[in-house]
Write an enzyme that holds these catalytic residues in place. Structure first.
Site, PDB file in Angstrom:
ATOM      1  N   PRO A   2       1.201  -1.220   0.300  1.00  0.00           N
ATOM      2  CA  PRO A   2      -0.136  -0.214  -0.029  1.00  0.00           C
ATOM      3  C   PRO A   2       0.648   1.308   0.063  1.00  0.00           C
ATOM      4  O   PRO A   2       2.013   1.093   0.719  1.00  0.00           O
ATOM      5  CB  PRO A   2      -0.606  -0.217   1.617  1.00  0.00           C
ATOM      6  CG  PRO A   2      -0.457  -1.060   1.849  1.00  0.00           C
ATOM      7  CD  PRO A   2       0.582  -1.793   1.076  1.00  0.00           C
ATOM      8  N   GLU A   3       0.397   2.807  -0.521  1.00  0.00           N
ATOM      9  CA  GLU A   3       1.224   3.383  -0.806  1.00  0.00           C
ATOM     10  C   GLU A   3       0.629   4.093   0.105  1.00  0.00           C
ATOM     11  O   GLU A   3      -0.453   4.382   0.110  1.00  0.00           O
ATOM     12  CB  GLU A   3       1.282   3.814  -1.889  1.00  0.00           C
ATOM     13  CG  GLU A   3       2.176   3.411  -2.991  1.00  0.00           C
ATOM     14  CD  GLU A   3       2.675   3.650  -4.393  1.00  0.00           C
ATOM     15  OE1 GLU A   3       2.755   4.788  -4.184  1.00  0.00           O
ATOM     16  OE2 GLU A   3       2.721   2.797  -5.085  1.00  0.00           O
ATOM     17  N   LYS A  52       3.799   5.385   5.220  1.00  0.00           N
ATOM     18  CA  LYS A  52       3.530   3.630   5.788  1.00  0.00           C
ATOM     19  C   LYS A  52       2.618   3.475   6.641  1.00  0.00           C
ATOM     20  O   LYS A  52       2.492   2.450   6.511  1.00  0.00           O
ATOM     21  CB  LYS A  52       3.768   3.004   4.222  1.00  0.00           C
ATOM     22  CG  LYS A  52       4.064   3.797   2.954  1.00  0.00           C
ATOM     23  CD  LYS A  52       5.126   2.625   1.909  1.00  0.00           C
ATOM     24  CE  LYS A  52       5.212   3.476   0.669  1.00  0.00           C
ATOM     25  NZ  LYS A  52       6.160   2.659   0.074  1.00  0.00           N
ATOM     26  N   ARG A 123      12.719  10.317  12.107  1.00  0.00           N
ATOM     27  CA  ARG A 123      13.231   9.871  11.102  1.00  0.00           C
ATOM     28  C   ARG A 123      12.600   9.158   9.577  1.00  0.00           C
ATOM     29  O   ARG A 123      13.339   9.933   8.812  1.00  0.00           O
ATOM     30  CB  ARG A 123      13.626   8.083  11.926  1.00  0.00           C
ATOM     31  CG  ARG A 123      13.960   7.364  11.416  1.00  0.00           C
ATOM     32  CD  ARG A 123      14.606   5.560  11.803  1.00  0.00           C
ATOM     33  NE  ARG A 123      13.408   5.468  12.182  1.00  0.00           N
ATOM     34  CZ  ARG A 123      12.233   4.736  11.733  1.00  0.00           C
ATOM     35  NH1 ARG A 123      12.447   4.245   9.923  1.00  0.00           N
ATOM     36  NH2 ARG A 123      11.345   3.853  12.092  1.00  0.00           N
ATOM     37  N   ASN A 167       6.098   2.654  -5.612  1.00  0.00           N
ATOM     38  CA  ASN A 167       6.659   2.216  -6.969  1.00  0.00           C
ATOM     39  C   ASN A 167       5.462   3.106  -8.119  1.00  0.00           C
ATOM     40  O   ASN A 167       5.562   3.970  -9.152  1.00  0.00           O
ATOM     41  CB  ASN A 167       6.011   0.718  -7.120  1.00  0.00           C
ATOM     42  CG  ASN A 167       7.309   0.608  -8.307  1.00  0.00           C
ATOM     43  OD1 ASN A 167       8.167   1.321  -8.695  1.00  0.00           O
ATOM     44  ND2 ASN A 167       7.846  -0.688  -9.036  1.00  0.00           N
ATOM     45  N   ARG A 255      13.791  -2.982  -7.628  1.00  0.00           N
ATOM     46  CA  ARG A 255      12.389  -2.407  -8.388  1.00  0.00           C
ATOM     47  C   ARG A 255      11.515  -2.096  -9.737  1.00  0.00           C
ATOM     48  O   ARG A 255      12.753  -1.279 -10.421  1.00  0.00           O
ATOM     49  CB  ARG A 255      11.696  -1.020  -7.171  1.00  0.00           C
ATOM     50  CG  ARG A 255      11.560  -1.746  -5.646  1.00  0.00           C
ATOM     51  CD  ARG A 255      10.914  -2.671  -5.176  1.00  0.00           C
ATOM     52  NE  ARG A 255       9.222  -2.726  -5.546  1.00  0.00           N
ATOM     53  CZ  ARG A 255       8.685  -1.314  -5.219  1.00  0.00           C
ATOM     54  NH1 ARG A 255       8.651  -0.855  -3.720  1.00  0.00           N
ATOM     55  NH2 ARG A 255       7.253  -1.673  -5.114  1.00  0.00           N
TER      56      ARG A 255
END
Ligand SMILES: [Zn+2]
Length: 265
Positions: A2-3, A52, A123, A167, A255
């Site tokens: 999932p994005e 995410k 982070r 992606n 990828r």
């Protein structure tokens, strides 16, 4: 995987169905039993997403951090008192008066302290979907890209640089910007970097609203088939919608990368 838009939709779902209520948490599968005990019966104060990752904040100061990874899945349902038996490997089940949610297969599902939440937030790169007072998030993104010799195609997939892009959005945002994925971040102009950020904000909002990664402006208000939604993603070997050159595919850091060598430079 999932994005970011999917995770923001899940946060919204939790806010609508569970925020402000006591939530019983269990681990039908058993792998999250100890963690569930720490938060079960507490009131869910807030649900939020950064990229995410999902953060469920409870009224005892503890937060549940969840990252679905590749195989993780949520299901939300209504109930009328009696709950169905958990089907499959349910890591965590969340129940209040009217609803329940089952979580399966996450990469991360852990209870952490406020200090640990802060450390994760520090982070993680800026998330185009999070409120951006005075543009600090955008500036963080500009600085990170500008100071890097890594290609922009890789930078957009790095969650420390920008949170929530995967992606599909990586390929589509670069196509829409007319920028080659191979250009080092440091060669992009400030204007180009800001345009990428603005487009990410825009496209992810469409994703949150519709639940689909629609990147062609003219199809936003329709319900396009998967094959029609995008410019280059998974369209290798077929003509670019803009110039007719066949869309390229290559492997970039394990990828698949889709792009048009004529339109993007
Ligand atoms: Zn093209």
């Amino acid at each position: 995987m999932p994005e970011g838009h999917t995770v923001h939709r899940t946060a919204n779902e939790f806010s609508n169905l569970f925020a402000g209520s006591e939530v019983t948490v269990s681990s039908p599968q058993g792998r999250f039993s100890a963690g569930a005990k720490l938060i079960s019966g507490r009131v869910l104060v807030k649900a939020k997403a950064i990229g995410k990752q999902l953060f469920l904040e409870f009224d005892n100061g503890l937060t549940l951090r969840i990252h679905l990874g590749i195989y993780g899945k949520w299901s939300f349902k209504k109930h009328q008192g009696e709950l169905p038996e958990a089907v499959g490997q349910v890591r965590a089940r969340f129940v209040n008066q009217n609803h329940f949610a089952d979580l399966r297969g996450p990469t991360v599902c852990e209870v952490i302290s406020k200090a640990e939440v802060k450390a994760v937030e520090k982070r993680l790169g800026p998330d185009p979907l999070n409120p951006n007072p005075k543009g600090q998030q955008e500036q963080r993104f500009v600085d990170k890209v500008h100071s890097s010799k890594t290609s922009i195609g890789l930078l957009l997939m790095n969650q420390d640089v920008i949170s929530g892009i995967g992606n599909v959005y990586r390929a589509e945002i670069l196509f829409r910007a007319g920028i080659s994925p191979h250009r080092p971040g440091s060669t992009l102009t400030e204007q180009e970097i800001r345009a990428i950020w603005a487009d990410a904000v825009d496209l992810l909002k469409v994703g949150v609203k519709t639940g689909h990664m629609i990147t062609r402006d003219e199809l936003r208000t329709k319900k396009p088939n998967k094959a029609d939604r995008n410019y280059v993603y998974k369209r290798e070997g077929t003509p670019c919608r803009n110039c007719g050159t066949n869309v390229s595919i290559e492997i970039m850091a394990t990828r698949k990368l889709y792009w048009c060598v004529s339109c993007q430079n």
